[in-house]
Scaffold this motif. Structure first.
Motif, PDB file in Angstrom:
ATOM      1  N   GLN A 294       0.800  -1.237  -0.046  1.00 29.18           N
ATOM      2  CA  GLN A 294       0.078   0.029   0.044  1.00 29.18           C
ATOM      3  C   GLN A 294       0.679   1.214   0.121  1.00 29.18           C
ATOM      4  OE1 GLN A 294      -2.662  -0.159   3.106  1.00 29.18           O
ATOM      5  NE2 GLN A 294      -3.925  -1.902   2.328  1.00 29.18           N
ATOM      6  N   PHE A 295       2.019   1.148   0.551  1.00 30.54           N
ATOM      7  CA  PHE A 295       2.840   2.414   0.877  1.00 30.54           C
ATOM      8  C   PHE A 295       3.516   2.641  -0.657  1.00 30.54           C
ATOM      9  CE2 PHE A 295       7.193   4.078   1.326  1.00 30.54           C
ATOM     10  CZ  PHE A 295       6.921   5.230   1.912  1.00 30.54           C
ATOM     11  N   ASP A 296       3.966   1.519  -1.261  1.00 28.25           N
ATOM     12  CA  ASP A 296       4.628   1.815  -2.722  1.00 28.25           C
ATOM     13  C   ASP A 296       3.307   2.141  -3.545  1.00 28.25           C
ATOM     14  OD1 ASP A 296       6.755   0.652  -1.888  1.00 28.25           O
ATOM     15  OD2 ASP A 296       6.055  -1.287  -2.103  1.00 28.25           O
ATOM     16  N   MET A 297       2.137   1.674  -3.771  1.00 26.00           N
ATOM     17  CA  MET A 297       1.054   2.171  -4.326  1.00 26.00           C
ATOM     18  C   MET A 297       0.630   3.592  -3.918  1.00 26.00           C
ATOM     19  SD  MET A 297      -1.553  -0.880  -4.234  1.00 26.00           S
ATOM     20  CE  MET A 297      -2.946  -0.093  -4.950  1.00 26.00           C
ATOM     21  N   THR A 298       0.758   3.893  -2.733  1.00 26.29           N
ATOM     22  CA  THR A 298       0.548   5.516  -2.311  1.00 26.29           C
ATOM     23  C   THR A 298       1.595   6.238  -2.754  1.00 26.29           C
ATOM     24  OG1 THR A 298      -0.469   4.740  -0.300  1.00 26.29           O
ATOM     25  CG2 THR A 298       0.221   6.995  -0.348  1.00 26.29           C
ATOM     26  N   LYS A 299       2.895   5.749  -2.860  1.00 24.87           N
ATOM     27  CA  LYS A 299       3.851   6.632  -3.288  1.00 24.87           C
ATOM     28  C   LYS A 299       4.041   6.842  -4.716  1.00 24.87           C
ATOM     29  CE  LYS A 299       8.957   6.527  -3.247  1.00 24.87           C
ATOM     30  NZ  LYS A 299      10.354   6.183  -2.690  1.00 24.87           N
ATOM     31  N   ALA A 300       3.588   5.655  -5.509  1.00 28.97           N
ATOM     32  CA  ALA A 300       3.089   5.868  -7.026  1.00 28.97           C
ATOM     33  C   ALA A 300       2.107   6.669  -7.352  1.00 28.97           C
ATOM     34  CB  ALA A 300       3.067   4.388  -7.438  1.00 28.97           C
TER      35      ALA A 300
ATOM     36  N   ALA B  95       0.559  12.121  -9.169  1.00 31.20           N
ATOM     37  CA  ALA B  95      -0.325  13.382  -8.711  1.00 31.20           C
ATOM     38  C   ALA B  95       0.668  14.550  -8.756  1.00 31.20           C
ATOM     39  CB  ALA B  95      -0.911  13.469  -7.184  1.00 31.20           C
ATOM     40  N   GLU B  96       1.882  14.476  -8.303  1.00 34.31           N
ATOM     41  CA  GLU B  96       2.726  15.682  -8.597  1.00 34.31           C
ATOM     42  C   GLU B  96       3.177  15.694  -9.978  1.00 34.31           C
ATOM     43  OE1 GLU B  96       6.344  14.185  -6.159  1.00 34.31           O
ATOM     44  OE2 GLU B  96       5.197  14.835  -4.058  1.00 34.31           O
ATOM     45  N   LEU B  97       3.510  14.747 -10.784  1.00 38.28           N
ATOM     46  CA  LEU B  97       3.656  15.029 -12.120  1.00 38.28           C
ATOM     47  C   LEU B  97       2.464  15.568 -12.912  1.00 38.28           C
ATOM     48  CD1 LEU B  97       5.285  11.807 -13.331  1.00 38.28           C
ATOM     49  CD2 LEU B  97       6.301  13.834 -12.986  1.00 38.28           C
TER      50      LEU B  97
ATOM     51  N   ARG C  70       2.280  19.372 -14.220  1.00 37.96           N
ATOM     52  CA  ARG C  70       1.847  19.607 -15.867  1.00 37.96           C
ATOM     53  C   ARG C  70       0.749  20.609 -15.697  1.00 37.96           C
ATOM     54  NH1 ARG C  70       0.814  14.773 -16.785  1.00 37.96           N
ATOM     55  NH2 ARG C  70      -1.622  14.681 -16.559  1.00 37.96           N
ATOM     56  N   VAL C  71      -0.341  20.478 -14.943  1.00 35.60           N
ATOM     57  CA  VAL C  71      -1.179  21.467 -14.854  1.00 35.60           C
ATOM     58  C   VAL C  71      -0.759  22.945 -14.535  1.00 35.60           C
ATOM     59  CG1 VAL C  71      -3.442  22.347 -13.527  1.00 35.60           C
ATOM     60  CG2 VAL C  71      -3.232  19.755 -14.239  1.00 35.60           C
ATOM     61  N   GLU C  72       0.207  23.021 -13.510  1.00 40.81           N
ATOM     62  CA  GLU C  72       1.113  24.210 -13.325  1.00 40.81           C
ATOM     63  C   GLU C  72       1.449  24.792 -14.568  1.00 40.81           C
ATOM     64  OE1 GLU C  72       3.572  23.612 -10.111  1.00 40.81           O
ATOM     65  OE2 GLU C  72       1.759  23.903  -8.568  1.00 40.81           O
ATOM     66  N   ASN C  73       2.338  23.824 -15.283  1.00 34.28           N
ATOM     67  CA  ASN C  73       3.012  24.471 -16.534  1.00 34.28           C
ATOM     68  C   ASN C  73       1.823  25.050 -17.569  1.00 34.28           C
ATOM     69  OD1 ASN C  73       5.195  23.938 -15.519  1.00 34.28           O
ATOM     70  ND2 ASN C  73       5.381  21.941 -16.145  1.00 34.28           N
ATOM     71  N   GLU C  74       0.710  24.098 -17.569  1.00 31.91           N
ATOM     72  CA  GLU C  74      -0.177  24.698 -18.546  1.00 31.91           C
ATOM     73  C   GLU C  74      -1.067  25.833 -18.223  1.00 31.91           C
ATOM     74  OE1 GLU C  74      -3.097  21.402 -18.795  1.00 31.91           O
ATOM     75  OE2 GLU C  74      -1.653  20.114 -20.123  1.00 31.91           O
ATOM     76  N   LEU C  75      -1.407  26.237 -16.784  1.00 28.39           N
ATOM     77  CA  LEU C  75      -1.830  27.321 -16.426  1.00 28.39           C
ATOM     78  C   LEU C  75      -0.679  28.397 -16.636  1.00 28.39           C
ATOM     79  CD1 LEU C  75      -4.159  28.656 -14.766  1.00 28.39           C
ATOM     80  CD2 LEU C  75      -2.844  28.065 -12.543  1.00 28.39           C
ATOM     81  N   LYS C  76       0.329  28.192 -16.235  1.00 30.34           N
ATOM     82  CA  LYS C  76       1.311  29.236 -16.663  1.00 30.34           C
ATOM     83  C   LYS C  76       1.325  29.851 -18.063  1.00 30.34           C
ATOM     84  CE  LYS C  76       5.962  30.705 -15.729  1.00 30.34           C
ATOM     85  NZ  LYS C  76       7.301  29.927 -15.221  1.00 30.34           N
ATOM     86  N   SER C  77       1.305  28.850 -18.921  1.00 27.45           N
ATOM     87  CA  SER C  77       1.325  29.196 -20.377  1.00 27.45           C
ATOM     88  C   SER C  77       0.053  29.523 -20.830  1.00 27.45           C
ATOM     89  CB  SER C  77       1.608  27.782 -21.295  1.00 27.45           C
ATOM     90  OG  SER C  77       1.451  27.853 -22.333  1.00 27.45           O
ATOM     91  N   TYR C  78      -1.254  29.142 -20.140  1.00 28.75           N
ATOM     92  CA  TYR C  78      -2.279  29.876 -20.535  1.00 28.75           C
ATOM     93  C   TYR C  78      -2.665  31.444 -19.994  1.00 28.75           C
ATOM     94  CZ  TYR C  78      -7.503  30.845 -20.278  1.00 28.75           C
ATOM     95  OH  TYR C  78      -8.571  31.581 -20.127  1.00 28.75           O
TER      96      TYR C  78
END
Length: 280
Positions: free
Chosen positions: A54-60, A65-67, A71-79
């Motif tokens: 479960q820890f491995d799954m949570t870490k994955a 989620a971080e990736l 990506r959302v932050e980069n898209e928001l910045k570009s927008y």
């Protein structure tokens, strides 16, 4: 044979029996606890393995989620950058369009005032004149258009009076000639002279009648021209007052844009009381 056992011996035997029983009980408890420890160890190992999974799954999931967040932050910045560029471009276009409309409105101001200056010569204008010993007021001064109409109207009236006078004299002469011809028809030796006089008078009357008909048509044309001129004069007076109110307005010089640069004032339509109505 009879075996006799003393009390002390009986006590020692009982003690040995109890020790044997206790030893056997401890051996049994040790075996049972050993079995329980092995089951708990296996269960604990399974729990640790499950928690690690479960820890491995949570870490994955956290890494995903971080990736995704990155990506959302980069898209928001570009927008946001594209939105900023678009807003700057729209602002420049709006300003350019506003300048074009403002220049067009100012050109329309000059064109209307040039036309008013020409119409003031033809139709009239408002001038300041002394109306009393200590008072000065605005007086309407007629232009050359109405003055010429009045002059032509006076000429037509004078011409009409002259024609009416000639017509009356000719009719009087005709009646006199008719009476004279009837009284002297028996005594005259030249009856053709009376006939010539009658023809001349009849011709004169026809000519006068033709001139009067033409004069009537000229009067109708002059009345129509006066009506059109009066209509133009009323429109000219209204436009003149509107321009004067427009020049007194505080929006006349700059022609600002109102309501978050949505409406650009172009020209005043009217003014009444404490309000102004503008075309925007």
């Amino acid at each position: 044979s009879v075996v006799s056992v003393s009390t002390s011996e009986q006590t020692s035997v009982a003690a040995r029996v109890a020790a044997v029983i206790n030893e056997s009980s401890s051996i049994k408890l040790t075996a049972i606890s050993g079995k329980a420890s092995a089951a708990q160890t296996a269960q604990l190992s399974n729990s640790v393995a499950e928690m690690k999974r479960q820890f491995d799954m949570t870490k994955a999931l956290k890494d995903q989620a971080e990736l995704k967040l990155l990506r959302v932050e980069n898209e928001l910045k570009s927008y946001q950058e594209r939105l900023k560029i678009s807003e700057e471009r729209n602002s420049k276009l709006t300003k350019a369009l506003e300048d074009v409309h403002r220049k067009t409105a100012q050109q329309e101001f000059r064109r209307k005032r040039d036309r008013l200056a020409l119409d003031c010569v033809r139709l009239g204008k408002i001038v300041s004149m002394r109306t009393g010993p200590t008072t000065i007021g605005d007086v309407w001064e007629e232009g050359y258009g109405l003055k010429e109409l009045n002059k032509r109207s006076a000429e037509l009236l004078e011409r009409k009076e002259e024609l009416e006078s000639r017509k009356k004299r000719t009719q009087t002469l005709k009646r006199a000639a008719k009476k004279g011809s009837s009284s002297s028809s028996s005594s005259t030796d030249f009856p053709g002279e009376d006939v010539d006089v009658d023809l001349d008078l009849a011709t004169e009357i026809d000519v006068l009648r033709t001139h009067l008909d033409q004069l009537k048509r000229d009067e109708n044309a002059l009345a129509e021209e006066r009506r059109m001129l009066e209509s133009e004069k009323a429109v000219h007076q209204k436009e003149l007052k509107r321009c004067q109110c427009e020049e007194r307005s505080r929006f006349y010089r700059e022609l600002p844009s109102l309501h978050n640069q949505r409406y650009l004032l172009q020209s005043m339509l009217g003014r009444g009381g404490f309000s102004e109505v503008w075309k925007a």
